[in-house]
Design an enzyme around this catalytic site. Structure first.
Site, PDB file in Angstrom:
ATOM      1  CG  HIS A   1     -28.539 -50.221  53.857  1.00 19.26           C
ATOM      2  ND1 HIS A   1     -29.585 -49.517  54.095  1.00 19.26           N
ATOM      3  CD2 HIS A   1     -28.911 -51.375  52.935  1.00 19.26           C
ATOM      4  CE1 HIS A   1     -30.474 -50.157  53.035  1.00 19.26           C
ATOM      5  NE2 HIS A   1     -30.076 -51.178  52.445  1.00 19.26           N
TER       6      HIS A   1
ATOM      7  CE1 TYR B   1     -31.978 -43.065  58.725  1.00 21.40           C
ATOM      8  CE2 TYR B   1     -33.870 -42.321  60.236  1.00 21.40           C
ATOM      9  CZ  TYR B   1     -32.863 -43.579  59.622  1.00 21.40           C
ATOM     10  OH  TYR B   1     -32.782 -44.528  60.274  1.00 21.40           O
TER      11      TYR B   1
ATOM     12  N   PRO C   1     -38.148 -44.145  67.352  1.00 23.44           N
ATOM     13  CG  PRO C   1     -39.726 -44.594  65.914  1.00 23.44           C
ATOM     14  CD  PRO C   1     -39.745 -43.821  67.195  1.00 23.44           C
TER      15      PRO C   1
ATOM     16  CE  LYS D   1     -28.322 -46.428  67.898  1.00 22.43           C
ATOM     17  NZ  LYS D   1     -28.026 -47.267  66.793  1.00 22.43           N
TER      18      LYS D   1
ATOM     19  CE1 TYR E   1     -29.425 -44.603  61.440  1.00 22.77           C
ATOM     20  CE2 TYR E   1     -28.207 -46.311  60.465  1.00 22.77           C
ATOM     21  CZ  TYR E   1     -29.545 -45.704  60.624  1.00 22.77           C
ATOM     22  OH  TYR E   1     -30.182 -46.075  59.876  1.00 22.77           O
TER      23      TYR E   1
HETATM   24  P1  FAD Z   1     -41.766 -56.751  72.841  1.00 23.75           P
HETATM   25  O1  FAD Z   1     -41.158 -56.793  71.273  1.00 23.75           O
HETATM   26  O2  FAD Z   1     -42.745 -55.617  72.966  1.00 23.75           O
HETATM   27  O3  FAD Z   1     -42.022 -58.047  73.163  1.00 23.75           O
HETATM   28  C1  FAD Z   1     -42.706 -58.372  74.492  1.00 23.75           C
HETATM   29  C2  FAD Z   1     -43.586 -59.508  74.330  1.00 23.75           C
HETATM   30  O4  FAD Z   1     -44.243 -59.657  75.758  1.00 23.75           O
HETATM   31  C3  FAD Z   1     -44.646 -59.372  73.502  1.00 23.75           C
HETATM   32  O5  FAD Z   1     -44.908 -60.570  72.623  1.00 23.75           O
HETATM   33  C4  FAD Z   1     -45.866 -59.310  74.346  1.00 23.75           C
HETATM   34  O6  FAD Z   1     -47.032 -59.823  73.964  1.00 23.75           O
HETATM   35  C5  FAD Z   1     -45.446 -60.061  75.544  1.00 23.75           C
HETATM   36  N1  FAD Z   1     -45.933 -59.856  76.764  1.00 23.75           N
HETATM   37  C6  FAD Z   1     -46.446 -58.483  77.299  1.00 23.75           C
HETATM   38  N2  FAD Z   1     -47.066 -58.727  78.538  1.00 23.75           N
HETATM   39  C7  FAD Z   1     -47.002 -59.994  78.895  1.00 23.75           C
HETATM   40  C8  FAD Z   1     -47.479 -60.664  80.115  1.00 23.75           C
HETATM   41  N3  FAD Z   1     -48.123 -60.029  80.894  1.00 23.75           N
HETATM   42  N4  FAD Z   1     -47.250 -62.017  80.214  1.00 23.75           N
HETATM   43  C9  FAD Z   1     -46.636 -62.593  79.028  1.00 23.75           C
HETATM   44  N5  FAD Z   1     -46.158 -61.848  78.021  1.00 23.75           N
HETATM   45  C10 FAD Z   1     -46.292 -60.461  77.816  1.00 23.75           C
HETATM   46  N6  FAD Z   1     -37.727 -49.962  66.861  1.00 23.75           N
HETATM   47  C11 FAD Z   1     -37.040 -49.717  65.869  1.00 23.75           C
HETATM   48  O7  FAD Z   1     -35.828 -49.629  66.018  1.00 23.75           O
HETATM   49  N7  FAD Z   1     -37.660 -49.190  64.545  1.00 23.75           N
HETATM   50  C12 FAD Z   1     -39.048 -49.176  64.341  1.00 23.75           C
HETATM   51  O8  FAD Z   1     -39.567 -48.923  63.470  1.00 23.75           O
HETATM   52  C13 FAD Z   1     -39.943 -49.605  65.425  1.00 23.75           C
HETATM   53  N8  FAD Z   1     -41.316 -49.583  65.569  1.00 23.75           N
HETATM   54  C14 FAD Z   1     -41.948 -50.070  66.703  1.00 23.75           C
HETATM   55  C15 FAD Z   1     -43.239 -49.972  66.493  1.00 23.75           C
HETATM   56  C16 FAD Z   1     -44.117 -50.382  67.481  1.00 23.75           C
HETATM   57  C17 FAD Z   1     -45.898 -50.237  67.691  1.00 23.75           C
HETATM   58  C18 FAD Z   1     -43.571 -50.873  68.840  1.00 23.75           C
HETATM   59  C19 FAD Z   1     -44.403 -51.199  70.028  1.00 23.75           C
HETATM   60  C20 FAD Z   1     -42.159 -50.842  68.661  1.00 23.75           C
HETATM   61  C21 FAD Z   1     -41.502 -50.314  67.505  1.00 23.75           C
HETATM   62  N9  FAD Z   1     -40.048 -50.498  67.887  1.00 23.75           N
HETATM   63  C22 FAD Z   1     -39.251 -50.069  66.730  1.00 23.75           C
HETATM   64  C23 FAD Z   1     -39.186 -51.067  68.947  1.00 23.75           C
HETATM   65  C24 FAD Z   1     -39.001 -52.460  68.830  1.00 23.75           C
HETATM   66  O9  FAD Z   1     -39.921 -52.994  68.231  1.00 23.75           O
HETATM   67  C25 FAD Z   1     -38.662 -52.935  70.304  1.00 23.75           C
HETATM   68  O10 FAD Z   1     -37.767 -52.114  70.845  1.00 23.75           O
HETATM   69  C26 FAD Z   1     -38.548 -54.531  70.242  1.00 23.75           C
HETATM   70  O11 FAD Z   1     -39.713 -54.963  69.872  1.00 23.75           O
HETATM   71  C27 FAD Z   1     -38.163 -54.814  71.837  1.00 23.75           C
HETATM   72  O12 FAD Z   1     -38.429 -56.036  71.917  1.00 23.75           O
HETATM   73  P2  FAD Z   1     -38.845 -56.742  73.351  1.00 23.75           P
HETATM   74  O13 FAD Z   1     -38.665 -58.186  73.217  1.00 23.75           O
HETATM   75  O14 FAD Z   1     -38.148 -56.241  74.338  1.00 23.75           O
HETATM   76  O15 FAD Z   1     -40.162 -56.214  73.436  1.00 23.75           O
HETATM   77  C1  PHB Z   2     -37.433 -49.346  59.690  1.00 24.28           C
HETATM   78  O1  PHB Z   2     -37.370 -50.012  58.426  1.00 24.28           O
HETATM   79  O2  PHB Z   2     -38.672 -49.618  60.119  1.00 24.28           O
HETATM   80  C2  PHB Z   2     -36.631 -48.352  60.292  1.00 24.28           C
HETATM   81  C3  PHB Z   2     -35.703 -48.108  59.604  1.00 24.28           C
HETATM   82  C4  PHB Z   2     -34.685 -47.038  60.500  1.00 24.28           C
HETATM   83  C5  PHB Z   2     -35.317 -46.304  61.632  1.00 24.28           C
HETATM   84  C6  PHB Z   2     -36.670 -46.371  61.857  1.00 24.28           C
HETATM   85  C7  PHB Z   2     -37.329 -47.595  61.293  1.00 24.28           C
HETATM   86  O3  PHB Z   2     -34.647 -45.559  62.152  1.00 24.28           O
END
Ligand code: FAD
Ligand code: PHB
Length: 397
Positions: free
Chosen positions: A73, A201, A293, A297, A384
């Site tokens: 995009h 948006y 979100p 980021k 962005y």
């Molecule tokens: P996570 O993806 O949270 O991974 C952490 C992992 O550690 C998980 O698999 C968990 O099961 C595991 N874990 C937890 N505790 C323990 C433990 N005690 N022992 C072993 N394992 C453990 N970002 C966006 O940019 N756009 C979005 O639309 C968006 N939507 C989101 C929706 C939700 C519901 C959430 C929670 C986050 C969202 N995010 C979004 C943020 C993005 O998904 C996260 O920033 C990203 O997943 C971060 O990755 P991570 O691996 O650091 O953490």
């Molecule tokens: C998504 O596609 O889930 C999405 C895209 C842009 C955003 C947040 C979520 O800023």
């Protein structure tokens, strides 16, 4: 007793990406994940990758499907006050973003890990960290009723906001900063063509809306909703009506609706923990910081942390230098706070916080300015697509 160089807590995108990059450098890791593989791979989350994240996934050797299926995009749209302004990312920064779901990133990384010879240990229970400030860290956990122990050089806390890693740091050695927003995002995934070929948006008197996608046939839509709403209160019909009401007329008229295949409500939060290191433990991704979100980021910040930590660990093992590892927290936090600022700003400009007309007028002024001032639009575009690593690195020297 098992032995590894780096114990990685959490098999989300941060943990698996770090494991993959380190494996390619010949550094041994064990990844512990508390959930099952099926659970982790089914979670619907982020969808937008910055060019720096795309590069890093290629470096990790998991870019093939992303290159084939990711949607590039070159801009996105801002809808407000009955009109639409396009932010021309390519024209303003020379760069573009890629739409590729976190679910796909997770799957690609999971498959790559399968070939490493050190499979992820899923369903690891009661993970406990010890000896973090002794130079001899240990990780204990239970699996299938059996108590296990890992001896390692370092621990990467990649276990998200609710994980055990951050909680293992003594309270007087960590500071946290938090802002909770007074609303959530109701998200719907549906197999319908997106309303526009770019993300939209929308700032609307009824609240924020976002039109995103996963492919040419699968859309991801969000509407701002009250924090205490429950998903069951939102039938598909109610969701589509609300989304349509918040979009400019031309978009509302061509919105294609269909049955939802996923529907969930996420609260919005800004959170930063400092420093991102305690002894042998390094916090990575959501374990250290959460952004709302709006700026897309979260996943990208996690990838940026992984890159900085990986460089530090490679320098430690290859060159015997801890210079980069010692700078990990400072360097990572520089980017974290800038992304926290951008995500907060974008959230503030796009959402309805109250009925106050003054606030709505200020939002309108901010959004109008983006159409009138190239400098203002460029600042948004640069944030962005992601402040580039090379610039962040340069700043830290
Ligand atoms: P996570 O993806 O949270 O991974 C952490 C992992 O550690 C998980 O698999 C968990 O099961 C595991 N874990 C937890 N505790 C323990 C433990 N005690 N022992 C072993 N394992 C453990 N970002 C966006 O940019 N756009 C979005 O639309 C968006 N939507 C989101 C929706 C939700 C519901 C959430 C929670 C986050 C969202 N995010 C979004 C943020 C993005 O998904 C996260 O920033 C990203 O997943 C971060 O990755 P991570 O691996 O650091 O953490
Ligand atoms: C998504 O596609 O889930 C999405 C895209 C842009 C955003 C947040 C979520 O800023």
């Amino acid at each position: 007793m098992q032995r590894t160089q780096v114990a990685i807590i959490g098999g989300g995108p941060s943990g698996l990406l770090l494991g993959q990059l380190l494996a390619r450098q010949g550094i041994d890791t064990i990844v512990l994940e508390q959930r099952s593989r099926a659970y982790v791979e089914a979670r619907i989350r982020a969808g937008l990758l910055e060019p720096g994240t795309v590069e890093l996934l290629h470096t990790a050797g998991v870019g093939a499907r992303l290159a084939r299926e990711g949607l590039v995009h070159e801009g996105f749209e801002l809808a407000f006050d009955g009109r639409v302004e396009r932010i021309d990312l390519k024209g303003l920064t020379g760069e573009a973003v890629t739409v590729y779901g976190q679910t796909e990133v997770q799957r690609d990384l999971g498959e790559a890990r399968d070939t490493v010879g050190r499979p992820v240990i899923y369903e690891a229970e009661e993970v406990r960290l010890s000896g973090l400030d002794t130079g001899h860290p240990r990780v204990r956990y239970r699996r299938g009723g059996v108590e296990e122990e890992i001896e390692c050089d370092f621990i990467a806390g990649c276990d998200g906001y609710h994980g055990v890693s951050r909680q293992s740091i003594p309270a007087d050695r960590i500071r946290t900063y938090e802002r909770i927003y007074p609303f959530g995002w109701l998200g719907v995934l549906a197999d319908v063509p997106p309303v526009s070929h770019e993300l939209v948006y929308a700032n609307h008197a009824r609240g924020f809306a976002l039109c995103s996608m996963r492919s040419a046939h699968r859309s991801r839509y969000y509407v701002q909703c009250p924090l205490d709403d429950r998903v069951e209160e939102w039938s598909d019909a109610r969701f589509w009506d609300e989304l349509r009401a918040r979009l400019p007329e031309a978009y509302a008229a061509r919105l294609v609706t269909g049955p939802s295949i996923e529907k969930s409500i996420a609260p919005l939060r800004s959170f930063v923990a400092e420093p991102m290191r305690f002894g042998s433990l390094f916090l990575v991704g959501d374990a250290a910081h959460i952004v709302p979100p709006t700026g897309a980021k979260g996943l990208n910040l996690a990838a940026a942390d992984v890159r900085v930590l990986c460089d530090g660990l490679v320098d430690h093992y290859r060159a015997g230098s801890d210079l980069l590892l010692d700078e990990y927290s400072t360097r990572a936090l520089r980017r974290v706070w800038k992304a926290t600022r951008f995500s907060w700003w974008f959230t503030t400009v796009m959402h309805k916080f109250s009925d106050e007309i003054f606030a709505a007028r200020l939002q309108l002024a901010e959004l109008e300015l983006l159409g009138e001032s190239r400098a203002a639009a460029q600042a948004v575009a640069e944030n962005y697509v992601g402040l580039r690593f090379r610039r962040a690195e340069h700043e830290s020297r």
